[in-house]
Design an enzyme around this catalytic site. Structure first.
Site, PDB file in Angstrom:
ATOM      1  N   LYS A  23       0.752  -1.245   0.133  1.00  0.00           N
ATOM      2  CA  LYS A  23      -0.053   0.042   0.008  1.00  0.00           C
ATOM      3  C   LYS A  23       0.896   1.273   0.159  1.00  0.00           C
ATOM      4  O   LYS A  23       0.658   2.264  -0.841  1.00  0.00           O
ATOM      5  CB  LYS A  23      -1.094   0.082   1.501  1.00  0.00           C
ATOM      6  CG  LYS A  23      -1.935  -1.151   1.397  1.00  0.00           C
ATOM      7  CD  LYS A  23      -2.706  -1.036   2.658  1.00  0.00           C
ATOM      8  CE  LYS A  23      -2.322  -0.846   3.954  1.00  0.00           C
ATOM      9  NZ  LYS A  23      -1.469  -1.932   4.265  1.00  0.00           N
ATOM     10  N   ARG A  98      -9.264   1.699   8.566  1.00  0.00           N
ATOM     11  CA  ARG A  98      -8.817   0.385   8.946  1.00  0.00           C
ATOM     12  C   ARG A  98      -9.978  -0.180   9.903  1.00  0.00           C
ATOM     13  O   ARG A  98      -9.837  -1.621  10.126  1.00  0.00           O
ATOM     14  CB  ARG A  98      -7.605   0.351  10.066  1.00  0.00           C
ATOM     15  CG  ARG A  98      -6.507   0.142   9.369  1.00  0.00           C
ATOM     16  CD  ARG A  98      -5.328   0.033  10.398  1.00  0.00           C
ATOM     17  NE  ARG A  98      -4.101  -0.360   9.996  1.00  0.00           N
ATOM     18  CZ  ARG A  98      -2.898  -0.021   9.385  1.00  0.00           C
ATOM     19  NH1 ARG A  98      -2.902   1.097   9.139  1.00  0.00           N
ATOM     20  NH2 ARG A  98      -2.009  -0.891   9.476  1.00  0.00           N
ATOM     21  N   ARG A 135      11.775  -6.081   5.269  1.00  0.00           N
ATOM     22  CA  ARG A 135      11.514  -4.583   4.941  1.00  0.00           C
ATOM     23  C   ARG A 135      11.928  -3.750   6.088  1.00  0.00           C
ATOM     24  O   ARG A 135      12.358  -4.077   7.297  1.00  0.00           O
ATOM     25  CB  ARG A 135       9.827  -4.312   5.286  1.00  0.00           C
ATOM     26  CG  ARG A 135       9.719  -2.849   5.350  1.00  0.00           C
ATOM     27  CD  ARG A 135       8.041  -2.687   5.120  1.00  0.00           C
ATOM     28  NE  ARG A 135       7.280  -2.881   6.229  1.00  0.00           N
ATOM     29  CZ  ARG A 135       5.988  -2.660   6.501  1.00  0.00           C
ATOM     30  NH1 ARG A 135       5.172  -2.223   5.307  1.00  0.00           N
ATOM     31  NH2 ARG A 135       5.369  -2.985   7.642  1.00  0.00           N
ATOM     32  N   ARG A 163      11.370  -1.779  11.117  1.00  0.00           N
ATOM     33  CA  ARG A 163      10.392  -1.310  11.756  1.00  0.00           C
ATOM     34  C   ARG A 163       9.983  -1.995  13.161  1.00  0.00           C
ATOM     35  O   ARG A 163      10.209  -2.970  13.196  1.00  0.00           O
ATOM     36  CB  ARG A 163       8.894  -1.398  11.081  1.00  0.00           C
ATOM     37  CG  ARG A 163       8.705   0.038  10.317  1.00  0.00           C
ATOM     38  CD  ARG A 163       7.446  -0.210   9.173  1.00  0.00           C
ATOM     39  NE  ARG A 163       6.270  -0.342  10.086  1.00  0.00           N
ATOM     40  CZ  ARG A 163       5.119  -0.176   9.519  1.00  0.00           C
ATOM     41  NH1 ARG A 163       5.028   0.217   8.288  1.00  0.00           N
ATOM     42  NH2 ARG A 163       4.080  -0.668  10.103  1.00  0.00           N
ATOM     43  N   ARG A 174      -0.441  -8.334  13.657  1.00  0.00           N
ATOM     44  CA  ARG A 174      -0.805  -7.403  12.868  1.00  0.00           C
ATOM     45  C   ARG A 174      -1.763  -8.089  11.906  1.00  0.00           C
ATOM     46  O   ARG A 174      -2.839  -7.547  11.370  1.00  0.00           O
ATOM     47  CB  ARG A 174       0.395  -6.694  12.184  1.00  0.00           C
ATOM     48  CG  ARG A 174       0.887  -5.426  13.308  1.00  0.00           C
ATOM     49  CD  ARG A 174       2.030  -5.197  12.816  1.00  0.00           C
ATOM     50  NE  ARG A 174       2.046  -4.541  11.700  1.00  0.00           N
ATOM     51  CZ  ARG A 174       2.934  -4.412  10.662  1.00  0.00           C
ATOM     52  NH1 ARG A 174       4.223  -4.896  10.790  1.00  0.00           N
ATOM     53  NH2 ARG A 174       2.754  -3.530   9.643  1.00  0.00           N
TER      54      ARG A 174
HETATM   55  P1  AMP Z   1       1.140   1.059   9.078  1.00  0.00           P
HETATM   56  O1  AMP Z   1       2.231   1.754   8.746  1.00  0.00           O
HETATM   57  O2  AMP Z   1      -0.197   1.627   8.153  1.00  0.00           O
HETATM   58  O3  AMP Z   1       1.226  -0.327   8.800  1.00  0.00           O
HETATM   59  O4  AMP Z   1       0.516   1.532  10.417  1.00  0.00           O
HETATM   60  C1  AMP Z   1       1.344   1.308  11.586  1.00  0.00           C
HETATM   61  C2  AMP Z   1       0.451   1.278  12.639  1.00  0.00           C
HETATM   62  O5  AMP Z   1       0.180   2.475  13.220  1.00  0.00           O
HETATM   63  C3  AMP Z   1      -0.493   0.088  12.796  1.00  0.00           C
HETATM   64  O6  AMP Z   1      -0.202  -1.228  13.365  1.00  0.00           O
HETATM   65  C4  AMP Z   1      -1.602   0.844  14.030  1.00  0.00           C
HETATM   66  O7  AMP Z   1      -1.053   0.674  15.111  1.00  0.00           O
HETATM   67  C5  AMP Z   1      -1.233   2.184  13.839  1.00  0.00           C
HETATM   68  N1  AMP Z   1      -2.333   2.869  12.854  1.00  0.00           N
HETATM   69  C6  AMP Z   1      -2.137   3.304  11.416  1.00  0.00           C
HETATM   70  N2  AMP Z   1      -3.194   3.598  10.951  1.00  0.00           N
HETATM   71  C7  AMP Z   1      -4.104   3.453  11.797  1.00  0.00           C
HETATM   72  C8  AMP Z   1      -5.593   3.516  11.507  1.00  0.00           C
HETATM   73  N3  AMP Z   1      -6.115   4.087  10.570  1.00  0.00           N
HETATM   74  N4  AMP Z   1      -6.385   3.072  12.786  1.00  0.00           N
HETATM   75  C9  AMP Z   1      -5.896   2.736  13.669  1.00  0.00           C
HETATM   76  N5  AMP Z   1      -4.430   2.352  13.915  1.00  0.00           N
HETATM   77  C10 AMP Z   1      -3.683   3.026  12.651  1.00  0.00           C
END
Ligand code: AMP
Length: 224
Positions: A23, A98, A135, A163, A174
């Site tokens: 994404k 999400r 990653r 990360r 996750r």
């Molecule tokens: P990502 O980089 O999109 O994988 O986001 C990393 C982390 O940020 C996720 O595992 C959540 O803990 C938090 N996060 C990001 N976007 C959201 C969202 N829309 N709703 C809730 N938590 C989020």
């Protein structure tokens, strides 16, 4: 108030898909090509953690555990971001919505701003786990890289790091959170004429081409 400027409909795109589906990579390329802002909630949160803001302090433990932050908090962040001028011509959202609650408020937010194109990037789970194991992200600019080693960012030369939430156990958590809370969004959106599923188990270039075609088909527009 939020009518697109300079003619043409606003290009509002959201990227669905599990962690590691691509994404962020695809949103980045697409945003650059179409000159709309890429809005990544994960990037916004990681920046806040890195700079130690109150948001970052609140978010860190939840992110490190692989869980989702509260809907109200996330909706507030995205509402503020979409209200900025640069999002009037459209946007690519990466990592939001999400949950169904977030999706339903997003529908209200984009009401009157043009169609919402929904792209679901589909990748088998074993491929996701393998991708996330290698990653890395740039500690300076946040760009993604996929490499066994550490090394330097190809874009800005910053140090590449893993990360905090890409360790194997947290990745499994996750993916479970995705199945439970985010996958229902496919049902939420799939009956819409602007919904498209694309095969994300290909090179980034091939996925970009599919994404362009899907957005074109969903909006009836050619790339601009
Ligand atoms: P990502 O980089 O999109 O994988 O986001 C990393 C982390 O940020 C996720 O595992 C959540 O803990 C938090 N996060 C990001 N976007 C959201 C969202 N829309 N709703 C809730 N938590 C989020």
């Amino acid at each position: 108030m939020h009518q697109p400027q300079g003619g043409g409909a606003a290009l509002n795109v959201i990227m669905l898909g599990p962690p590691g589906a691509g994404k962020g990579t695809q949103a980045e390329r697409f945003a650059r090509a179409r000159q709309v802002p890429k809005i990544s909630t994960g990037d916004i949160l990681r920046e806040a953690v890195q700079s130690g803001t109150p948001l970052g302090l609140e978010a860190k433990a939840t992110m490190d555990a692989g869980n989702l932050l509260g809907d109200d908090l996330m909706i507030g962040i995205v509402r503020e971001r979409l209200n900025r001028d640069d999002a009037r011509r459209g946007f690519v959202l990466d990592g939001f919505p999400r949950t169904v609650a977030q999706a339903s408020v997003l529908d209200e937010m984009v009401n009157g701003r043009g169609a919402l194109v929904v792209i679901d990037i589909v990748v088998p789970e074993d491929v996701l786990v393998r991708r996330l194991a290698i990653r890395r992200i740039c500690s300076k600019c946040g760009a993604n890289a996929f490499t066994e080693g550490l090394g330097a960012c190809g874009k800005c030369g910053g140090a590449l790091i893993a990360r905090a939430d890409d360790g194997e156990e947290i990745v499994r958590e996750r993916l479970k959170v995705y199945q439970r809370q985010t996958k229902p969004l496919v049902d939420y959106y799939s009956a819409r004429p602007t919904f498209r599923s694309i095969d994300g188990n290909q090179t980034p270039e091939a996925v970009s081409a599919l994404l362009d075609a899907a957005v074109g088909a969903a909006t009836g527009s050619a790339p601009r």
